[in-house]
Design a protein around this motif. Structure first.
Motif, mmCIF file in Angstrom:
data_model
loop_
_atom_site.group_PDB
_atom_site.id
_atom_site.type_symbol
_atom_site.label_atom_id
_atom_site.label_comp_id
_atom_site.label_asym_id
_atom_site.label_seq_id
_atom_site.Cartn_x
_atom_site.Cartn_y
_atom_site.Cartn_z
ATOM 1 N N LEU B 86 0.839 -1.205 0.000
ATOM 2 C CA LEU B 86 0.000 0.000 0.000
ATOM 3 C C LEU B 86 0.871 1.251 0.000
ATOM 4 C CD1 LEU B 86 -2.569 -1.213 2.643
ATOM 5 C CD2 LEU B 86 -3.182 -0.484 0.349
ATOM 6 N N GLU B 104 11.533 -2.287 7.012
ATOM 7 C CA GLU B 104 11.489 -3.597 7.697
ATOM 8 C C GLU B 104 10.146 -3.864 8.367
ATOM 9 O OE1 GLU B 104 14.348 -5.191 10.531
ATOM 10 O OE2 GLU B 104 15.799 -3.809 9.676
ATOM 11 N N MET B 105 9.451 -2.799 8.713
ATOM 12 C CA MET B 105 8.271 -2.939 9.563
ATOM 13 C C MET B 105 7.252 -3.973 9.059
ATOM 14 S SD MET B 105 5.821 0.032 11.035
ATOM 15 C CE MET B 105 4.798 0.031 9.591
ATOM 16 N N PRO B 106 6.886 -3.964 7.760
ATOM 17 C CA PRO B 106 5.899 -4.965 7.307
ATOM 18 C C PRO B 106 6.421 -6.392 7.378
ATOM 19 C CG PRO B 106 6.163 -3.182 5.717
ATOM 20 C CD PRO B 106 7.271 -3.051 6.693
ATOM 21 N N ARG B 153 8.764 0.414 1.388
ATOM 22 C CA ARG B 153 8.029 -0.294 2.452
ATOM 23 C C ARG B 153 6.917 -1.153 1.843
ATOM 24 N NH1 ARG B 153 5.230 3.721 6.322
ATOM 25 N NH2 ARG B 153 3.928 3.965 4.483
#
Lengths: 379, 221
Positions: B86, B104-106, B153
């Motif tokens: 997204l 990295e978060m996802p 991301r």
């Protein structure tokens, strides 16, 4: 990068708010540890005062508010000693009084053949005997706990004032009991004379026969209760637990601790609610990239866990320091040594985590149920 | 023919609004397609995109994404994590994390290995031309750079479908062109891309355009 790391970074990003909330948690846990530790210390100190000389049962005047205001005729001790299951019984006169320059201490009056003397280990001089001090115009002799002697800087042979009368220090002793180590013991007759309590004691302390099991001890206590209906007969530990001042101190410590802990929980809740409100977009993006609701809640609750984990650790250290500081204060020293064991520390940690859970869960759960679409579109 | 998205009869009403945001809207997006959704403000085009991502609850209709019809928030979250990238008008980077950590978060919960997450984040940043800026904090990046990190991301878990809501809306022409070049390149590599836009140039760069008016679909040229 981990959830824990993300939570820690969020806290560090807002140092003032995190720091102030942390202080709230530290104060709450410190209050809990110090207050409960001191009250447990008071209970232990009282209990040791009797248990250090193997006193199993205490007989006091029925209805007396506390042991020091109890009045029991001395001759009752002989009748108590005659009851089946009782190995020995002695009258004891206890008073809280000022010794030297404003040092309040606990003074015991014991008969010369009382079994309590066996629990005291002389470090200097000897125990008092009748007619002590006749040569120095004193009213009698007194043995001092070595800690009290250090605090008021006296040695055997010195004359000190107790109950407004001169007593000669005949010796110094040590013992397992904090209260007795910081107190004094004199002959019962001398103490009765100086406190206008001729023929009276405050309690009868009885030692039961060796080898009695719990049920047999209970039977002896029941027997004593039946034999002496005008006296209250308690096992030592029961008497301490029911001691009115200890009960009041216990209640006060819990009230103050509870208020402090609830305040800290509200501080964490407020911090987390503000943090969540400010970071609605960040929380929405977590959901948008596929983080499940549980992970978002976990991440936010980890912030609360960091705060309360660090707060608990610092609070326990601060609580131990405060408790010992209070115990070392001149007006308190000798009456209490805080008891801060693993169970109290575990309780502090559990309370800290509880504060974190309560304070962080509600805002975290609300944040995780927000409509991410509206937030991400700026509506 | 296989479809990346099959939306059938979507209905969405918002409280306080007289007309539905989506009024029985149906739309198919083919695998490998690059589709633009245009329309006037408030027409429901963004709402349609969020419905395709499972970010809003519908009052009617069904959405199938890459052959999957997830149920509930958890099902949609799992699908987004695994297969949907997204991109939004705002970058929504977490200000406390570096560019690489944002990428990295996802991957948290998807790729258990920390070093592999780090390597994949670096590769995603390289792909958008931001490889050298992985350690920068978002506050130290320009608007265009931040949006490119946001695209990285979105690419983190190698999605089959990218849904972008006005991805160039806050960018100048130069950065807008860079972002569109990136999305076009991804589409050429086989990723299905759906873009909601006001910008005719952005729509022109897509293979097909549909127009949404009053929550209904109008096929474009």
């Amino acid at each position: 990068m981990t959830l824990t790391g993300i939570a820690a970074r969020n806290l560090v990003h807002r140092p003032w708010r995190s720091g102030l909330t942390l202080m709230g948690v530290v104060l709450a846990i410190a209050a809990y540890v110090a207050l409960v530790g001191l009250v447990r210390g008071i209970e232990t100190t009282l209990l040791e005062n009797f248990s250090s000389r193997n006193a199993d049962v205490i007989l006091t005047e029925a209805g007396a508010a506390d042991i020091l205001s109890s009045v029991v005729p001395v001759e009752v001790a002989r009748e108590v000693a005659a009851v089946e299951g009782v190995a020995m019984a002695d009258p004891e006169l206890g008073r809280m009084t000022t010794i030297g320059e404003g040092t309040t201490s606990f003074v015991n009056g014991w008969a010369i053949d009382a079994y309590g003397w066996e629990a005291l280990t002389l470090t200097e001089g000897r125990f008092p005997v009748p007619d002590d001090g006749a040569e120095q115009a004193a009213v009698g002799g007194v043995a001092l706990g070595h800690r009290l002697a250090e605090r008021i800087a006296v040695a055997p042979g010195d004359v000190i004032t107790i109950f407004s009368a001169p007593f000669i220090v005949t010796g110094l002793y040590t013992t397992d009991s904090v209260l007795t180590r910081n107190g004094a013991v004199m002959l019962l007759g001398d103490m009765q004379a100086q406190t206008y309590r001729d023929g009276q004691a405050t309690s009868i302390v009885a030692r039961l026969d060796d080898g009695l099991d719990s049920a047999a001890r209970d039977r002896v206590i029941d027997r004593l209760g039946t034999t002496f209906p005008n006296l209250t007969v308690d096992a030592t530990e029961e008497m301490v637990a029911q001691y009115v001042n200890v009960r009041i101190a216990r209640i006060l410590s819990w009230v103050v601790s509870t208020v402090a802990i609830l305040s800290a929980a509200l501080a964490v809740l407020n911090t987390m609610a503000m943090a969540v409100n400010e970071r609605r977009g960040e929380i929405a993006i977590m959901g948008a990239v596929g983080w499940p609701r549980g992970r978002i809640i976990r991440c936010l609750m980890l912030e609360g866990a960091w705060l309360t984990g660090a707060g608990s650790a610092l609070g326990i250290v601060a609580g131990v320091a405060v408790a010992w500081g209070v115990a070392r204060a001149p007006t308190v020293e000798g009456f209490v040594e805080p008891v801060i064991g693993p169970s109290l520390i575990a309780g502090g940690v559990a309370l800290g985590l509880g504060i974190g859970l309560i304070g962080a869960f509600v805002p975290a759960a609300r944040a995780a149920t927000q409509d991410p679409a509206a937030i991400l579109r700026g509506k | 023919m296989s479809f990346a998205v099959r939306a059938v009869g979507l209905v969405k009403r918002f409280p306080g609004l007289e007309h539905p945001a989506l009024d029985h809207l149906s739309l198919d997006v083919r695998v490998g397609e690059m589709l633009a959704i245009t329309g006037p403000s408030g027409s429901g085009k963004s709402t349609a995109l969020y419905a395709m991502a499972g970010l809003i609850s519908l009052d009617g209709g069904t959405v199938a994404v890459l052959g999957d019809t997830p149920r509930g928030r958890a099902g949609w979250a799992a699908l987004r994590a695994a297969r949907i990238g997204l991109v939004f008008q705002e970058d929504w980077l977490l200000p406390t994390l570096t560019a690489r950590q944002n990428v990295e978060m996802p991957m948290i919960g998807v790729e258990p290995s920390g070093p592999r997450r780090d390597a994949r984040a670096h590769a995603a940043l390289e792909e958008v031309g931001m490889g050298a800026m992985g350690d920068r904090m978002p506050a130290g990046l320009s608007g265009g750079e931040r949006q490119r990190v946001a695209i990285a991301r979105a690419l983190a878990n190698h999605p089959a479908l990218i849904l972008a809501d006005e991805p160039t809306g806050e960018l100048d022409t130069g950065n807008s062109n860079k972002v569109m070049a990136l999305l076009t390149a991804l589409n050429r590599q086989g990723t299905t891309v759906v873009i909601v836009t006001h910008d005719p140039q952005v729509a022109g760069a897509c293979g097909r355009t549909v127009r949404v008016v009053d929550g209904k679909l109008e096929e474009g040229p």
